[in-house]
Design a protein around this motif. Structure first.
Motif, PDB file in Angstrom:
ATOM      1  N   ILE A  30       0.842  -1.194   0.000  1.00  0.00           N
ATOM      2  CA  ILE A  30       0.000   0.000   0.000  1.00  0.00           C
ATOM      3  C   ILE A  30       0.876   1.242   0.000  1.00  0.00           C
ATOM      4  N   PRO A  31       0.682   2.133  -0.975  1.00  0.00           N
ATOM      5  CA  PRO A  31       1.439   3.393  -0.953  1.00  0.00           C
ATOM      6  C   PRO A  31       1.160   4.158   0.343  1.00  0.00           C
ATOM      7  N   GLY A  32       2.204   4.624   0.972  1.00  0.00           N
ATOM      8  CA  GLY A  32       2.061   5.373   2.213  1.00  0.00           C
ATOM      9  C   GLY A  32       2.259   4.547   3.463  1.00  0.00           C
ATOM     10  N   VAL A  33       2.216   3.224   3.334  1.00  0.00           N
ATOM     11  CA  VAL A  33       2.517   2.375   4.492  1.00  0.00           C
ATOM     12  C   VAL A  33       4.031   2.255   4.584  1.00  0.00           C
ATOM     13  N   ARG A  34       4.556   2.770   5.674  1.00  0.00           N
ATOM     14  CA  ARG A  34       6.000   2.787   5.894  1.00  0.00           C
ATOM     15  C   ARG A  34       6.480   1.503   6.558  1.00  0.00           C
ATOM     16  N   THR A  35       5.727   1.037   7.549  1.00  0.00           N
ATOM     17  CA  THR A  35       6.039  -0.228   8.214  1.00  0.00           C
ATOM     18  C   THR A  35       4.744  -1.003   8.421  1.00  0.00           C
ATOM     19  N   ALA A  36       4.873  -2.312   8.472  1.00  0.00           N
ATOM     20  CA  ALA A  36       3.702  -3.164   8.643  1.00  0.00           C
ATOM     21  C   ALA A  36       3.989  -4.210   9.711  1.00  0.00           C
ATOM     22  N   GLU A  37       2.984  -4.455  10.507  1.00  0.00           N
ATOM     23  CA  GLU A  37       3.056  -5.509  11.512  1.00  0.00           C
ATOM     24  C   GLU A  37       1.744  -6.273  11.476  1.00  0.00           C
TER      25      GLU A  37
END
Length: 148
Positions: free
Chosen positions: A68-75
């Motif tokens: 997803i554009p704009g998601v910098r980190t994901a958990e």
């Protein structure tokens, strides 16, 4: 951005049921911070869901978030599952299924994923073809049909 995350998660399917994890109610929580940190918690309906199926869903959810554009980190965290520690650590480290279940798993899940995809395509084809056959379309006509 939370809606973007939920939309992305709607493309993640339970491999056995071939339904979105969002529709099935597997997304226990979803938050996105202002600086693009996406956090998702998944809860499956049974504590003993097969670990390979659970791993696929958690890994697919992670992949959907990071795309997803704009998601910098994901958990993505799987809760209340007997193998959640191994699955959560493996997905967070992008270690793969075999490394996540060291000594227990003998192969990655690509073949399993392909098998479930074939099953889903056949089920979808069946849903389309049955009404056509009932309406009188012959097998030869079915073969000649294309999607428009």
């Amino acid at each position: 951005m939370r809606e973007d995350v939920l939309t992305a998660l709607s493309a993640v399917r339970d491999p056995e049921l071939d339904e979105p994890i969002t529709t099935l109610g597997f997304v226990a929580s979803c938050t996105v911070s202002g600086d693009g940190q996406a956090r998702v918690r998944l809860r499956l309906p049974t504590y003993f869901c097969a670990p390979n199926f659970a791993f696929l869903m958690v890994a697919d959810a992670y992949d959907a978030l990071v795309a997803i554009p704009g998601v910098r980190t994901a958990e993505v965290v799987l809760e209340d599952h007997f193998a959640s520690d191994a699955i959560n650590a493996g997905v967070a480290a992008q270690a793969g299924f075999v490394a996540s279940f060291d000594g227990e798993a003998v192969a990655e899940l690509g073949d399993l994923r392909a098998q479930f995809l074939r099953k889903a395509v056949l089920a979808g084809t069946d849903l389309v073809c049955r009404p056509l056959i009932a309406a009188g379309v012959t097998p030869a006509e079915l073969v000649a049909l294309t999607l428009g």
